[in-house]
Write an enzyme that holds these catalytic residues in place. Structure first.
Site: not given
Length: 187
Positions: A14-16
């Site tokens: 996931v990016s964050k």
């Protein structure tokens, strides 16, 4: 004679930090169980895909080089590579190691002939893209020279040290050299 189960590594990203990779992990785990795969390990990164270093991906690549699993299972292509070229680089390394690649949502499975075909088409597209970039760079350099522009480092530049290549291969080389001098770790 009983067929040996395919041992898979699951990679989720996931990016964050506040995002949850659990949806990817649950779907991929369920898929692996339905296909009769043995899950070796689940690798999870909570970092932007544009980042050069991703700890779980680095660990996955290290374990791949030690051939700890037979295939890598991901949710979607963009969860793995920063770009098409990066993605192809990773998967080509796995191919050389004899590790298959399965992308769940995009129906790419190099354990099947059609999956291998799709992957090779992606590889051809990436190579075509690299050639187009090279052509544009050469044309730009040629134009700059004709315009009398100076190319390269500015005069008097103190940065004279030789540049090192980057990438997973060099990290692997450093790890390999480090393991020769230190006792091996067991999982």
């Amino acid at each position: 004679m009983a067929e040996e189960k395919l041992k898979v590594a699951i990679y989720a990203r996931v990016s964050k930090e506040e995002q949850n990779p659990e949806n990817q992990i649950l779907e991929l785990t369920d898929y692996a169980k339905k296909r009769g795969f043995e899950i070796y390990h689940v690798y999870v990164d909570k970092v932007s895909g544009a980042k050069e270093s991703r700890p779980a991906l680095n660990e996955l690549m290290s374990d791949a080089r030690q051939k700890k699993f037979d295939a890598v299972l991901v949710w979607k292509l963009d969860r793995l590579g920063r770009s098409l070229q990066h993605l192809i680089q990773i998967i080509e390394e796995w191919e050389k190691l004899g590790i298959n690649f399965i992308c769940y949502t995009q129906n790419i499975d190099t354990t099947s002939p059609s999956g291998k075909l799709i992957f090779h088409i992606f590889g051809a597209i990436a190579e075509f893209e690299r050639e187009l970039i090279r052509e544009r760079v050469r044309a730009g350099l040629k134009r700059a020279r004709k315009e009398g522009k100076r190319l390269g480092r500015p005069p008097g530049s103190k940065d004279k040290k030789k540049r090192r290549k980057s990438g997973y291969y060099l990290r692997w080389q450093r790890e390999k050299e480090g393991k020769k001098s230190s006792p091996s770790k067991s999982r």
